[in-house]
Design a protein around this motif. Sequence first.
Motif, PDB file in Angstrom:
ATOM      1  N   VAL A  32       0.824  -1.218   0.000  1.00 50.34           N
ATOM      2  CA  VAL A  32       0.000   0.000   0.000  1.00 50.34           C
ATOM      3  C   VAL A  32       0.853   1.261   0.000  1.00 50.34           C
ATOM      4  N   ARG A  33       1.960   1.223   0.752  1.00 51.53           N
ATOM      5  CA  ARG A  33       2.885   2.355   0.847  1.00 51.53           C
ATOM      6  C   ARG A  33       2.155   3.642   1.231  1.00 51.53           C
ATOM      7  N   GLY A  34       2.418   4.757   0.544  1.00 55.51           N
ATOM      8  CA  GLY A  34       1.817   6.021   0.958  1.00 55.51           C
ATOM      9  C   GLY A  34       0.546   6.371   0.225  1.00 55.51           C
ATOM     10  N   ALA A  35      -0.029   5.428  -0.536  1.00 53.23           N
ATOM     11  CA  ALA A  35      -1.181   5.757  -1.386  1.00 53.23           C
ATOM     12  C   ALA A  35      -2.382   6.300  -0.618  1.00 53.23           C
ATOM     13  N   PRO A  36      -2.778   5.729   0.545  1.00 50.43           N
ATOM     14  CA  PRO A  36      -3.956   6.276   1.231  1.00 50.43           C
ATOM     15  C   PRO A  36      -3.782   7.730   1.648  1.00 50.43           C
ATOM     16  N   ILE A  37      -2.661   8.048   2.287  1.00 41.86           N
ATOM     17  CA  ILE A  37      -2.476   9.432   2.729  1.00 41.86           C
ATOM     18  C   ILE A  37      -2.288  10.367   1.548  1.00 41.86           C
ATOM     19  N   ASN A  38      -1.638   9.871   0.484  1.00 39.95           N
ATOM     20  CA  ASN A  38      -1.507  10.699  -0.712  1.00 39.95           C
ATOM     21  C   ASN A  38      -2.872  11.117  -1.238  1.00 39.95           C
ATOM     22  N   THR A  39      -3.738  10.143  -1.434  1.00 41.14           N
ATOM     23  CA  THR A  39      -5.006  10.422  -2.109  1.00 41.14           C
ATOM     24  C   THR A  39      -5.997  11.163  -1.225  1.00 41.14           C
ATOM     25  N   LEU A  40      -5.926  10.968   0.076  1.00 37.52           N
ATOM     26  CA  LEU A  40      -6.869  11.650   0.959  1.00 37.52           C
ATOM     27  C   LEU A  40      -6.425  13.062   1.314  1.00 37.52           C
ATOM     28  N   ASN A  41      -5.137  13.341   1.203  1.00 39.85           N
ATOM     29  CA  ASN A  41      -4.628  14.599   1.729  1.00 39.85           C
ATOM     30  C   ASN A  41      -4.011  15.537   0.713  1.00 39.85           C
ATOM     31  N   ASN A  42      -3.788  15.096  -0.512  1.00 43.85           N
ATOM     32  CA  ASN A  42      -3.291  16.026  -1.533  1.00 43.85           C
ATOM     33  C   ASN A  42      -3.678  15.516  -2.914  1.00 43.85           C
ATOM     34  N   PRO A  43      -3.701  16.408  -3.905  1.00 44.45           N
ATOM     35  CA  PRO A  43      -4.064  15.967  -5.257  1.00 44.45           C
ATOM     36  C   PRO A  43      -3.138  14.854  -5.741  1.00 44.45           C
ATOM     37  N   THR A  44      -3.727  13.845  -6.374  1.00 44.23           N
ATOM     38  CA  THR A  44      -2.977  12.693  -6.858  1.00 44.23           C
ATOM     39  C   THR A  44      -3.385  12.391  -8.291  1.00 44.23           C
ATOM     40  N   HIS A  47     -17.669   8.709   2.485  1.00 48.00           N
ATOM     41  CA  HIS A  47     -17.065   9.253   3.706  1.00 48.00           C
ATOM     42  C   HIS A  47     -16.432  10.612   3.406  1.00 48.00           C
ATOM     43  N   PRO A  48     -17.228  11.606   3.082  1.00 52.44           N
ATOM     44  CA  PRO A  48     -16.688  12.881   2.597  1.00 52.44           C
ATOM     45  C   PRO A  48     -15.812  13.607   3.614  1.00 52.44           C
ATOM     46  N   GLY A  49     -16.043  13.396   4.891  1.00 52.51           N
ATOM     47  CA  GLY A  49     -15.257  14.096   5.901  1.00 52.51           C
ATOM     48  C   GLY A  49     -13.828  13.632   6.014  1.00 52.51           C
ATOM     49  N   THR A  50     -13.493  12.530   5.379  1.00 48.42           N
ATOM     50  CA  THR A  50     -12.141  11.987   5.500  1.00 48.42           C
ATOM     51  C   THR A  50     -11.190  12.502   4.432  1.00 48.42           C
ATOM     52  N   ALA A  51     -11.688  13.249   3.487  1.00 45.40           N
ATOM     53  CA  ALA A  51     -10.873  13.582   2.315  1.00 45.40           C
ATOM     54  C   ALA A  51     -11.005  15.049   1.936  1.00 45.40           C
ATOM     55  N   ARG A  52     -10.569  15.893   2.836  1.00 46.37           N
ATOM     56  CA  ARG A  52     -10.692  17.333   2.603  1.00 46.37           C
ATOM     57  C   ARG A  52      -9.984  17.778   1.336  1.00 46.37           C
ATOM     58  N   PHE A  53      -8.816  17.186   1.048  1.00 45.20           N
ATOM     59  CA  PHE A  53      -8.021  17.618  -0.100  1.00 45.20           C
ATOM     60  C   PHE A  53      -8.018  16.583  -1.222  1.00 45.20           C
ATOM     61  N   HIS A  54      -8.923  15.630  -1.181  1.00 43.35           N
ATOM     62  CA  HIS A  54      -8.939  14.582  -2.204  1.00 43.35           C
ATOM     63  C   HIS A  54      -9.276  15.176  -3.575  1.00 43.35           C
ATOM     64  N   ARG A  55      -8.441  14.844  -4.554  1.00 42.40           N
ATOM     65  CA  ARG A  55      -8.699  15.261  -5.933  1.00 42.40           C
ATOM     66  C   ARG A  55      -7.810  14.439  -6.846  1.00 42.40           C
ATOM     67  N   ILE A  56      -8.368  13.939  -7.944  1.00 40.42           N
ATOM     68  CA  ILE A  56      -7.591  13.214  -8.949  1.00 40.42           C
ATOM     69  C   ILE A  56      -7.653  14.032 -10.235  1.00 40.42           C
ATOM     70  N   PRO A  57      -6.688  14.913 -10.452  1.00 36.48           N
ATOM     71  CA  PRO A  57      -6.759  15.806 -11.611  1.00 36.48           C
ATOM     72  C   PRO A  57      -6.743  15.077 -12.949  1.00 36.48           C
ATOM     73  N   ARG A  58      -5.883  14.050 -13.085  1.00 34.75           N
ATOM     74  CA  ARG A  58      -5.808  13.380 -14.375  1.00 34.75           C
ATOM     75  C   ARG A  58      -5.118  12.031 -14.255  1.00 34.75           C
ATOM     76  N   VAL A  59      -5.423  11.193 -15.234  1.00 36.90           N
ATOM     77  CA  VAL A  59      -4.717   9.935 -15.450  1.00 36.90           C
ATOM     78  C   VAL A  59      -4.120  10.032 -16.848  1.00 36.90           C
ATOM     79  N   VAL A  60      -2.825   9.808 -16.948  1.00 34.96           N
ATOM     80  CA  VAL A  60      -2.145   9.853 -18.242  1.00 34.96           C
ATOM     81  C   VAL A  60      -1.653   8.450 -18.561  1.00 34.96           C
TER      82      VAL A  60
END
Length: 255
Positions: free
Chosen positions: A127-139, A169-182
């Motif tokens: 899993v590494r840092g994927a959960p905190i990445n996606t919940l806390n900053n754009p990924t 669970h909207p309260g868990t992901a204040r900064f969640h955003r997936i701008p793009r997949v390339v």
Amino acid sequence: MTDIRRTETDVRLTEVSRSEYCVIACAEAWRGAGEILASPMGPIPSVGARLARLTFAPDLLLTDGEAMIVRPDGTPEGWLPYRQHLALVSGGRRHVMMGASQIDRYGNQNISCVGDWARPKRQLLGVRGAPINTLNNPTSYWIPRHSRRVFVEKVDMVCGVGYDRVAEHPGTARFHRIPRVVSDLGVFDFATPDRSMRLASLHPGVTVERVREATGFELAIPDEVESTREPTPEELRLIREVIDPGDLRRREVAT
């Protein structure tokens, strides 16, 4: 009478490789980002982030992955202790571009295992840092080989969190955003009413049918699909002569 003469610029633009379109598509993920930390993973995203910094995103911060803020040429320009790195991550001040062994229509990402997590067929990175990445900053995500093995109906294990789970669970992901997949075929986003994946642009030479065949779920596809934008002559010069003269980008996308 038609003028068949071509300028040097015309010639260079007709010879743009698929890997260079992928660089441009990755670079665009940081357009207008401001002073945030870019964390690209892989040669093509790294070239893209450095290109963005040198052109349209001059405030972008780049890291050496250890403890320094660096210039596009790799020379240090500041110190980034680990505690400060975590503060940027948890406060939405970083935009990471990760890989994905699997990704589904809502942007759930798997880099941990293939098959039942309790008894997997293949063990991957974890899993590494994927959960905190996606919940806390754009990924965003970079996938060098677009196929049904990667673009799946449902990931075998959720590492990076997608839009459907955030909706529960909207309260868990204040900064969640997936701008793009390339991918090596095109660019994808989630600009749909249900936040499912949409085909945003095709790299030149790729058809909608090819993307459909290589995707394991039904994509949202606009009536008119744009082409990934052309690099400028200056961007091509920077990619080929300054950032990646060794052509490492072709190790991920050979064409």
